[in-house]
Design an enzyme around this catalytic site. Structure first.
Site, short mmCIF file in Angstrom:
data_model
loop_
_atom_site.label_atom_id
_atom_site.label_comp_id
_atom_site.label_asym_id
_atom_site.label_seq_id
_atom_site.Cartn_x
_atom_site.Cartn_y
_atom_site.Cartn_z
N SER A 90 0.79 -1.32 -0.12
CA SER A 90 0.05 -0.24 -0.07
C SER A 90 0.82 1.52 0.10
O SER A 90 0.43 2.13 -0.90
CB SER A 90 -0.75 0.14 1.01
OG SER A 90 -0.08 0.21 2.43
N HIS A 91 2.47 1.34 0.64
CA HIS A 91 3.37 2.13 0.22
C HIS A 91 4.07 1.64 0.29
O HIS A 91 4.86 1.05 0.96
CB HIS A 91 3.09 2.98 1.71
CG HIS A 91 1.97 3.52 2.83
ND1 HIS A 91 0.27 2.70 2.20
CD2 HIS A 91 0.96 4.53 2.60
CE1 HIS A 91 -0.48 3.23 3.33
NE2 HIS A 91 -0.23 4.85 3.75
N ASN A 92 4.76 2.33 -0.46
CA ASN A 92 6.32 2.94 -0.81
C ASN A 92 6.97 4.04 -0.93
O ASN A 92 7.14 4.07 -1.36
CB ASN A 92 6.25 1.78 -2.07
CG ASN A 92 7.47 1.09 -2.44
OD1 ASN A 92 8.75 0.91 -1.54
ND2 ASN A 92 8.07 0.44 -3.77
N PHE A 103 8.57 -0.33 2.77
CA PHE A 103 7.20 -0.68 2.63
C PHE A 103 6.27 -1.13 3.04
O PHE A 103 7.09 -2.11 4.01
CB PHE A 103 7.08 -1.07 0.75
CG PHE A 103 7.60 -2.62 0.98
CD1 PHE A 103 7.51 -3.30 0.89
CD2 PHE A 103 9.12 -2.70 0.83
CE1 PHE A 103 7.58 -4.73 1.15
CE2 PHE A 103 9.58 -4.06 0.76
CZ PHE A 103 8.90 -5.31 0.92
N THR A 104 5.12 -1.37 3.37
CA THR A 104 3.73 -1.41 3.90
C THR A 104 3.32 -3.29 3.04
O THR A 104 3.57 -3.30 1.85
CB THR A 104 2.92 -1.14 4.39
OG1 THR A 104 2.49 -0.22 3.74
CG2 THR A 104 2.60 -0.37 5.11
#
Length: 344
Positions: A90-92, A103-104
């Site tokens: 989702s996040h990077n 990242f997640t």
């Protein structure tokens, strides 16, 4: 932004009412018309201030395994292509550390390979020199609400958020999550549109969504902003080395500040020894650094690092219960190991 737009953003970040006419309810709260609310949201979206208005579902409550992961890579472009292709990322971000890609990652409960093996595959495809998996031990706060003027402003009420336990879901409930995780339609009756897609009554849908909130499946139904466009240009993930017996007190103290959007106690290992993570949003780096120094003096925790995000590569909600996860794993099993080919 006008004062009304600032008030509207503050309201939308807290969470919209899950009722048949949510924009009418918001309009009454702000003493304007429904049309003004809808048109202002459209304007703020066109100006790239509002990113999305949708439910924020709890990954753990849905049965997904998740973690923050950091890679040490030389070829950043290649690594980003590989990592971003996974549907559970989702996040990077690129951050200023030897571990330069953060990242997640979430994997579904029925994953054939699980989280650790997924990370190993991503590291292999990224040609990462090293990596760490930093799982959540305890959550003190989660929720970006950019509604403050000074970083030392405290929240009016408790912001501590406990990790949710897995909730067993029926197929209809999974379908509701799949449909409603999209951006809300800017229509006077947006939930009617979702209900029509699902083939259920709007009253059934509203009941289920409010039930999700009560059970912790949904944290809130709220707006997420483009931080930089909203004036918050600095993003400092501050990591602290906190003695175990002080972790709860320090974590809860950090979480009490509005500028701290996320605060977690995470696992440590031989490669990474910082156990408390606090995400701090500010307008300038200097503002964050002064605030972190103040936190350090007040808690006596002197061993810390501020990891700034220098580039954002991905920020997108995970599409829960999507076939994309299955397609990604099938591509791995079938030997399509070139990174960019492993896509949903």
């Amino acid at each position: 932004m006008t004062e009304f737009e600032k008030d509207l953003l503050a309201y939308l970040q807290e969470g919209i009412p899950i009722v048949e006419n949510p924009f009418t309810t918001i309009a009454k709260k702000l003493s304007v018309t429904e049309d003004q609310v809808i048109e202002s949201i459209k304007k703020l979206k066109n100006e790239k201030i509002i990113r999305q208005i949708s439910p924020i579902y709890d990954t753990k409550a849905l049965g997904y395994d998740s973690s923050l992961v950091a890679f040490k890579v030389k070829d950043i472009d290649k690594a980003v292509s590989v990592i971003n292709a996974h549907p559970g990322v989702s996040h990077n971000y690129e951050r200023n550390d030897d571990f330069n890609i953060w990242f997640t990652l979430a994997v579904p409960p029925d994953s054939k390979i699980g989280l650790e093996d997924t990370v190993e595959i991503l590291a292999d495809l990224s040609e990462a020199e090293d990596y760490v998996i930093l799982k959540t031990v305890k959550m003190y706060k989660i929720g970006v609400k950019l509604t403050f003027n000074r970083l030392d402003e405290k929240s009016e009420n408790g912001n501590r958020t406990s990790s949710s336990e897995k909730v067993n879901l029926y197929e209809i409930e999974k379908n509701i999550i799949k449909v409603t995780q999209e951006d809300i339609p800017l229509d006077p009756r947006p939930f009617n549109i979702f209900a029509d897609r699902l083939g259920i009554s709007v009253y059934t849908l509203l009941h289920k969504l409010n039930q999700f909130k009560e059970k912790g499946v949904m944290r809130r139904f709220a707006a997420i902003l483009y931080h930089r466009k909203a004036g918050f240009k600095a993003n400092g993930m501050t990591v602290w080395k906190v003695p175990e017996d002080k972790a709860d007190a320090v974590g809860e103290y950090f979480a009490s500040f509005k500028a701290v959007s996320h605060c977690y106690l995470r696992t440590v290992n031989g490669k990474w020894s910082y156990n408390l993570f606090s995400m701090i949003h500010g307008r300038e780096k200097e503002e964050i650094e002064d605030f972190v120094e103040k936190l350090s003096k007040e808690t006596g925790i002197n061993d810390y690092k501020i990891l700034y995000s220098t580039r954002e590569f991905k920020k997108k909600r995970v599409r829960y219960f999507s076939d994309e996860f299955k397609h990604w794993v099938e591509a791995v099993i079938n030997g399509k190991r070139s990174g960019a080919n492993i896509q949903g």
